[in-house]
Design a protein around this motif. Sequence first.
Motif, short mmCIF file in Angstrom:
data_model
loop_
_atom_site.label_atom_id
_atom_site.label_comp_id
_atom_site.label_asym_id
_atom_site.label_seq_id
_atom_site.Cartn_x
_atom_site.Cartn_y
_atom_site.Cartn_z
N GLY A 135 -36.12 -13.26 80.71
CA GLY A 135 -35.87 -13.59 79.32
C GLY A 135 -34.62 -12.90 78.80
O GLY A 135 -34.06 -12.01 79.44
N VAL A 136 -34.18 -13.32 77.63
CA VAL A 136 -32.98 -12.77 77.01
C VAL A 136 -33.29 -12.44 75.56
O VAL A 136 -33.54 -13.35 74.76
CB VAL A 136 -31.80 -13.78 77.08
N PRO A 137 -33.29 -11.16 75.18
CA PRO A 137 -33.49 -10.82 73.77
C PRO A 137 -32.47 -11.52 72.88
O PRO A 137 -31.35 -11.83 73.32
CB PRO A 137 -33.30 -9.29 73.76
N ALA A 138 -32.84 -11.74 71.63
CA ALA A 138 -32.01 -12.54 70.73
C ALA A 138 -30.63 -11.94 70.48
O ALA A 138 -29.70 -12.68 70.14
CB ALA A 138 -32.75 -12.73 69.40
N ASP A 139 -30.49 -10.62 70.66
CA ASP A 139 -29.21 -9.99 70.36
C ASP A 139 -28.28 -9.91 71.56
O ASP A 139 -27.23 -9.27 71.50
CB ASP A 139 -29.43 -8.58 69.79
N ARG A 140 -28.64 -10.57 72.68
CA ARG A 140 -27.86 -10.42 73.91
C ARG A 140 -27.57 -11.76 74.57
O ARG A 140 -28.25 -12.75 74.31
CB ARG A 140 -28.63 -9.54 74.92
N THR A 141 -26.56 -11.75 75.42
CA THR A 141 -26.34 -12.86 76.34
C THR A 141 -26.46 -12.31 77.76
O THR A 141 -26.23 -11.13 78.00
CB THR A 141 -24.96 -13.52 76.15
N HIS A 142 -26.83 -13.18 78.68
CA HIS A 142 -27.11 -12.80 80.07
C HIS A 142 -26.04 -13.41 80.96
O HIS A 142 -25.73 -14.60 80.83
CB HIS A 142 -28.49 -13.33 80.44
N ALA A 143 -25.50 -12.63 81.88
CA ALA A 143 -24.50 -13.16 82.81
C ALA A 143 -25.13 -13.83 84.02
O ALA A 143 -24.43 -14.49 84.79
CB ALA A 143 -23.57 -12.05 83.27
N TRP A 144 -26.44 -13.64 84.22
CA TRP A 144 -27.19 -14.31 85.29
C TRP A 144 -26.59 -14.08 86.67
O TRP A 144 -26.51 -14.99 87.48
CB TRP A 144 -27.30 -15.81 85.03
N HIS A 145 -26.19 -12.86 86.96
CA HIS A 145 -25.72 -12.59 88.32
C HIS A 145 -26.86 -12.70 89.32
O HIS A 145 -26.68 -13.20 90.44
CB HIS A 145 -25.09 -11.20 88.39
N VAL A 146 -28.03 -12.23 88.93
CA VAL A 146 -29.24 -12.32 89.74
C VAL A 146 -30.36 -12.85 88.85
O VAL A 146 -30.44 -12.49 87.66
CB VAL A 146 -29.62 -10.95 90.33
N LEU A 147 -31.23 -13.68 89.41
CA LEU A 147 -32.41 -14.18 88.70
C LEU A 147 -33.64 -13.53 89.31
O LEU A 147 -33.88 -13.69 90.51
CB LEU A 147 -32.52 -15.70 88.83
N ARG A 148 -34.41 -12.81 88.51
CA ARG A 148 -35.62 -12.14 89.02
C ARG A 148 -36.86 -12.78 88.39
O ARG A 148 -36.93 -12.94 87.17
CB ARG A 148 -35.61 -10.64 88.70
N PHE A 149 -37.82 -13.08 89.25
CA PHE A 149 -39.08 -13.69 88.82
C PHE A 149 -40.24 -12.76 89.17
O PHE A 149 -40.36 -12.34 90.33
CB PHE A 149 -39.28 -15.06 89.49
N ARG A 150 -41.08 -12.48 88.17
CA ARG A 150 -42.28 -11.69 88.43
C ARG A 150 -43.48 -12.64 88.53
O ARG A 150 -43.53 -13.67 87.84
CB ARG A 150 -42.52 -10.67 87.32
N PHE A 151 -44.43 -12.28 89.37
CA PHE A 151 -45.59 -13.12 89.62
C PHE A 151 -46.85 -12.37 89.24
O PHE A 151 -47.07 -11.23 89.67
CB PHE A 151 -45.63 -13.54 91.09
N ASP A 152 -47.66 -12.98 88.42
CA ASP A 152 -48.87 -12.37 87.92
C ASP A 152 -50.02 -12.64 88.88
O ASP A 152 -50.49 -13.78 89.01
CB ASP A 152 -49.19 -12.93 86.53
N ALA A 153 -50.47 -11.60 89.55
CA ALA A 153 -51.54 -11.78 90.54
C ALA A 153 -52.82 -12.28 89.91
O ALA A 153 -53.67 -12.88 90.59
CB ALA A 153 -51.79 -10.46 91.27
#
Length: 426
Positions: A294-312
């Motif tokens: 996610g990206v907080p409203a006050d920031r922009t993301h350069a998306w160099h890496v995409l990380r996904f967390r998985f809920d067991a």
Amino acid sequence: MSRLAVFGGTAAVPRPLRSVPWPVVTDADRAAVSRVLDSGALVCNADGETEIAELERRWARRVEVGHCVGVANGTIAIALALAGLGVGPGDEVIVPALSFAASGLAALHQMAVPVFADIDPVTFNLDPADVERRITPRTAAIVVVHLHGLPADMDALMALARRHGLAVVEDAAQAHGATLGGRPVGGLGHAGAFSIQVTKNLPTCGEGGLVTTDDAALARRVRLARQFGEDIEPGTPRDYLCESFGWNAKLNPVQAAFAGSQLDRFDDYEKQRQANIEAFLQRLRELPGIRVPGVPADRTHAWHVLRFRFDAAAVPGAEPVALREALRRLLRAEGVPVGQYQRRSLAEQPVFRDRLGFGGGQPWSSAGEPPEPGSHPVTDAVIADSLVLARNHLHPDSGPLLQRYADAFEKVWEHRDVLRAMAVRP
């Protein structure tokens, strides 16, 4: 329901589509490099102004600071910034527990002790509250990593630094063009350190780095340090007089010219990348048990890496690591090159865990007891339950490929019974 590729089905991402070039090398890039080769000005201290000075001016304007110094790589950019800020033997430098090893090694090379702080579970950046808990009378600086391309909470961290009289170096190696409150990273601390290594969002044709700052005196110290401590001015005779302790940490004009040519297209690539990634993430948000970045409203993301967390919890009975490994196997079989970015926290990597350094155990001989295993629980949890995508999505034309990746995620999610069978120990 289509058959999973791991069991002989057709992969969601056909093999010919899996290799995506980065950087995109154009005739303009080749011409920029040829121009330098033809000029004969192939080193930092060549007679007259080189391509390095032009890249420095352009990046300083981009970051909205007064000064930029081109150096050999992103690691030395952090080290030179720390050195220029007076960090040295006996000091402690707070570093996030989740980062590339260079963030901590830069402190070691200054004979300072890296002290690892935990991260926020959503942004993956430094947790200001944990940083404050780890400050001691020996703390001299904080290396703030804008991990994966998302700016850290610089307002809180700078307020903390002011209260304790600490220097702040932004490790922006993955965050070219990212902003916080409308301001570019690299100009929010006392100094910024960028990598322009070939895999980065702003690449050169090999290795390179940039140090940014609004402090003219600091910029001069870094400029001296990158070349043996010599004060070399274009168009003036070299006197071979070392004014200060220095390194051989120069950027070369060929690298600067290539990066400058890439910078001409940076905004266009970035705009297309943002659209491609948002369309991809929108599809993944619909899948239960996956937490997309996610990206907080006050920031922009350069998306160099995409990380996904998985809920067991979405796969009853599964352990996080077992679920991660099952997903890695299934997704890679479908042609999605997911992997781990860092398999251990920095505190548990051998160079830091075993306190390797210089002769006589320096700088560790002056440090306190090493942290106990589990001292960075959020970092450990993120490593355990997440996978990342890197590089392929940087290409501006990767939109169709990312949609294929989304197909693969959806296909695996359709087979959650298989996923559960693989991830739950009997």
